[in-house]
Design an enzyme around this catalytic site. Structure first.
Site, PDB file in Angstrom:
ATOM      1  N   GLY A  43       0.785  -1.238   0.000  1.00 31.43           N
ATOM      2  CA  GLY A  43       0.000   0.000   0.000  1.00 31.43           C
ATOM      3  C   GLY A  43       0.809   1.277   0.000  1.00 31.43           C
ATOM      4  O   GLY A  43       0.390   2.284  -0.566  1.00 31.43           O
ATOM      5  N   ASP A  99       0.402   3.548   4.067  1.00 32.53           N
ATOM      6  CA  ASP A  99      -0.637   4.288   3.355  1.00 32.53           C
ATOM      7  C   ASP A  99      -1.684   4.858   4.310  1.00 32.53           C
ATOM      8  O   ASP A  99      -2.064   6.015   4.210  1.00 32.53           O
ATOM      9  CB  ASP A  99      -1.298   3.408   2.275  1.00 32.53           C
ATOM     10  CG  ASP A  99      -1.729   2.033   2.798  1.00 32.53           C
ATOM     11  OD1 ASP A  99      -1.554   1.748   4.001  1.00 32.53           O
ATOM     12  OD2 ASP A  99      -2.250   1.239   1.992  1.00 32.53           O
ATOM     13  N   ASP A 102      -5.635   2.626  10.263  1.00 35.60           N
ATOM     14  CA  ASP A 102      -7.042   2.250  10.411  1.00 35.60           C
ATOM     15  C   ASP A 102      -7.246   1.699  11.834  1.00 35.60           C
ATOM     16  O   ASP A 102      -7.426   2.470  12.777  1.00 35.60           O
ATOM     17  CB  ASP A 102      -7.401   1.233   9.320  1.00 35.60           C
ATOM     18  CG  ASP A 102      -8.853   0.815   9.349  1.00 35.60           C
ATOM     19  OD1 ASP A 102      -9.655   1.497  10.005  1.00 35.60           O
ATOM     20  OD2 ASP A 102      -9.209  -0.195   8.714  1.00 35.60           O
ATOM     21  N   LYS A 131      -7.789   7.310   9.544  1.00 38.89           N
ATOM     22  CA  LYS A 131      -9.249   7.302   9.693  1.00 38.89           C
ATOM     23  C   LYS A 131      -9.628   7.792  11.076  1.00 38.89           C
ATOM     24  O   LYS A 131      -9.049   7.359  12.076  1.00 38.89           O
ATOM     25  CB  LYS A 131      -9.791   5.885   9.483  1.00 38.89           C
ATOM     26  CG  LYS A 131      -9.731   5.447   8.049  1.00 38.89           C
ATOM     27  CD  LYS A 131     -10.467   4.135   7.852  1.00 38.89           C
ATOM     28  CE  LYS A 131     -10.216   3.627   6.444  1.00 38.89           C
ATOM     29  NZ  LYS A 131     -10.772   2.279   6.222  1.00 38.89           N
ATOM     30  N   PHE A 152     -14.064   3.169   3.500  1.00 42.35           N
ATOM     31  CA  PHE A 152     -13.057   2.392   2.790  1.00 42.35           C
ATOM     32  C   PHE A 152     -12.649   3.134   1.523  1.00 42.35           C
ATOM     33  O   PHE A 152     -13.481   3.493   0.700  1.00 42.35           O
ATOM     34  CB  PHE A 152     -13.589   1.001   2.438  1.00 42.35           C
ATOM     35  CG  PHE A 152     -12.497   0.082   2.012  1.00 42.35           C
ATOM     36  CD1 PHE A 152     -11.696  -0.554   2.954  1.00 42.35           C
ATOM     37  CD2 PHE A 152     -12.229  -0.129   0.667  1.00 42.35           C
ATOM     38  CE1 PHE A 152     -10.654  -1.382   2.561  1.00 42.35           C
ATOM     39  CE2 PHE A 152     -11.193  -0.957   0.272  1.00 42.35           C
ATOM     40  CZ  PHE A 152     -10.410  -1.583   1.216  1.00 42.35           C
ATOM     41  N   VAL A 153     -11.349   3.402   1.380  1.00 37.26           N
ATOM     42  CA  VAL A 153     -10.858   4.195   0.250  1.00 37.26           C
ATOM     43  C   VAL A 153      -9.862   3.403  -0.585  1.00 37.26           C
ATOM     44  O   VAL A 153      -9.234   2.461  -0.097  1.00 37.26           O
ATOM     45  CB  VAL A 153     -10.205   5.513   0.732  1.00 37.26           C
ATOM     46  CG1 VAL A 153     -11.236   6.428   1.366  1.00 37.26           C
ATOM     47  CG2 VAL A 153      -9.049   5.251   1.698  1.00 37.26           C
ATOM     48  N   ASP A 159      -5.666  -0.456  -2.102  1.00 39.78           N
ATOM     49  CA  ASP A 159      -6.391  -1.389  -2.958  1.00 39.78           C
ATOM     50  C   ASP A 159      -7.715  -1.847  -2.346  1.00 39.78           C
ATOM     51  O   ASP A 159      -7.942  -1.727  -1.143  1.00 39.78           O
ATOM     52  CB  ASP A 159      -5.546  -2.654  -3.163  1.00 39.78           C
ATOM     53  CG  ASP A 159      -5.459  -3.500  -1.885  1.00 39.78           C
ATOM     54  OD1 ASP A 159      -5.006  -2.965  -0.868  1.00 39.78           O
ATOM     55  OD2 ASP A 159      -5.876  -4.677  -1.908  1.00 39.78           O
ATOM     56  N   ARG A 165      -4.980   0.260  -7.131  1.00 40.58           N
ATOM     57  CA  ARG A 165      -3.782   0.897  -6.568  1.00 40.58           C
ATOM     58  C   ARG A 165      -3.232   1.981  -7.481  1.00 40.58           C
ATOM     59  O   ARG A 165      -2.568   2.906  -7.038  1.00 40.58           O
ATOM     60  CB  ARG A 165      -2.676  -0.148  -6.336  1.00 40.58           C
ATOM     61  CG  ARG A 165      -2.980  -1.167  -5.251  1.00 40.58           C
ATOM     62  CD  ARG A 165      -1.715  -1.934  -4.893  1.00 40.58           C
ATOM     63  NE  ARG A 165      -1.949  -3.156  -4.126  1.00 40.58           N
ATOM     64  CZ  ARG A 165      -2.090  -3.200  -2.803  1.00 40.58           C
ATOM     65  NH1 ARG A 165      -2.028  -2.099  -2.094  1.00 40.58           N
ATOM     66  NH2 ARG A 165      -2.291  -4.344  -2.186  1.00 40.58           N
TER      67      ARG A 165
HETATM   68  P1  IMP Z   1      -4.765  -1.357  10.283  1.00 42.37           P
HETATM   69  O1  IMP Z   1      -3.829  -2.450  10.730  1.00 42.37           O
HETATM   70  O2  IMP Z   1      -6.196  -1.694  10.509  1.00 42.37           O
HETATM   71  O3  IMP Z   1      -4.399   0.021  10.800  1.00 42.37           O
HETATM   72  O4  IMP Z   1      -4.729  -1.338   8.720  1.00 42.37           O
HETATM   73  C1  IMP Z   1      -3.678  -0.950   8.026  1.00 42.37           C
HETATM   74  C2  IMP Z   1      -3.683  -1.573   6.650  1.00 42.37           C
HETATM   75  O5  IMP Z   1      -5.002  -1.956   6.212  1.00 42.37           O
HETATM   76  C3  IMP Z   1      -3.204  -0.527   5.698  1.00 42.37           C
HETATM   77  O6  IMP Z   1      -1.822  -0.640   5.516  1.00 42.37           O
HETATM   78  C4  IMP Z   1      -3.987  -0.810   4.457  1.00 42.37           C
HETATM   79  O7  IMP Z   1      -3.256  -1.687   3.649  1.00 42.37           O
HETATM   80  C5  IMP Z   1      -5.242  -1.511   4.899  1.00 42.37           C
HETATM   81  N1  IMP Z   1      -6.410  -0.576   4.907  1.00 42.37           N
HETATM   82  C6  IMP Z   1      -7.010  -0.017   5.968  1.00 42.37           C
HETATM   83  N2  IMP Z   1      -8.023   0.792   5.607  1.00 42.37           N
HETATM   84  C7  IMP Z   1      -8.060   0.737   4.249  1.00 42.37           C
HETATM   85  C8  IMP Z   1      -8.892   1.381   3.265  1.00 42.37           C
HETATM   86  O8  IMP Z   1      -9.811   2.165   3.528  1.00 42.37           O
HETATM   87  N3  IMP Z   1      -8.614   1.058   1.963  1.00 42.37           N
HETATM   88  C9  IMP Z   1      -7.623   0.213   1.606  1.00 42.37           C
HETATM   89  N4  IMP Z   1      -6.813  -0.393   2.484  1.00 42.37           N
HETATM   90  C10 IMP Z   1      -7.037  -0.135   3.808  1.00 42.37           C
HETATM   91 MG    MG Z   2      -2.321  -2.777   2.545  1.00 43.51          MG
END
Ligand code: IMP
Ligand code: MG
Length: 179
Positions: A43, A99, A102, A131, A152-153, A159, A165
């Site tokens: 990402g 990227d 979340d 987010k 979700f973006v 992706d 991407r």
């Molecule tokens: P986290 O571990 O939940 O913070 O998620 C991080 C990873 O989830 C990021 O590196 C992204 O690859 C993926 N991700 C989280 N939210 C999104 C979204 O809205 N679109 C696409 N990928 C996301």
């Molecule tokens: Mg990712």
């Protein structure tokens, strides 16, 4: 691809302006220090490539590959490292670039593992997007491009099921496309 998009959140111009601002702050903060940038694949590929070229320091670049999503739009909760070797960052200042922030699980797992196993001098996190939501792991980015709603973006490296991407903007998919 365009017909799958509900709305564009960030234009290429807005992204490039913000990337240059972040890079200027990073350059000022790490001048005279041994900096390694670690991109979280896949990402962060596009963001890191743009960011790097605005940082005129003698930095090193490394990558880690982790997965926490398994095809849908919600994290699985488990962070898996895809490679056996960790980057050689002992005695270096490390900036982890991703990227999006979340749930916080991914960046928390990477930071914790680096600090535990790799002896960096410091670790900070830079993300293009964050987010606005309650995270599963408390995690703050030192350098943040944009705060966005909990949607979700895709695009600019992000992706949905490995697609989108290559979009130049950050966009929200139509509900019937991402579920
Ligand atoms: P986290 O571990 O939940 O913070 O998620 C991080 C990873 O989830 C990021 O590196 C992204 O690859 C993926 N991700 C989280 N939210 C999104 C979204 O809205 N679109 C696409 N990928 C996301
Ligand atoms: Mg990712």
């Amino acid at each position: 691809m365009d017909e799958d998009i509900e709305k564009i959140l960030l234009t290429p111009e807005a992204i490039q302006r913000r990337v240059a601002e972040l890079a200027a702050r990073i350059t000022a903060d790490y001048r005279g220090k041994e900096l390694t940038i670690v991109a979280v694949l896949n990402g962060a590929l596009v963001f890191t490539a743009d960011l790097l070229r605005h940082i005129p320091l003698p930095l090193k670049l490394d990558c880690v590959s982790v997965a926490s999503y398994h095809g849908g739009t919600e994290t699985s909760g488990e962070v898996r490292f895809d490679q056996l070797s960790l980057p050689d960052i002992a005695g270096r200042h490390v900036l982890i670039v991703d990227d999006i922030l979340d749930s916080g699980l991914t960046l928390d797992a990477i930071t914790a593992r680096f600090n535990r196993e790799c002896r960096p001098l410091s670790t900070r996190v830079c993300v293009l997007l964050s987010k606005l939501k309650t995270r599963r792991k408390e995690m703050e980015a030192h350098y943040l491009g944009f705060e966005i709603a909990d949607e979700f973006v895709v695009g600019y490296g992000l992706d949905y099921q490995e697609r989108y991407r290559n979009l130049p903007h950050v966009a929200v998919l139509k509900a019937e496309v991402a579920r």
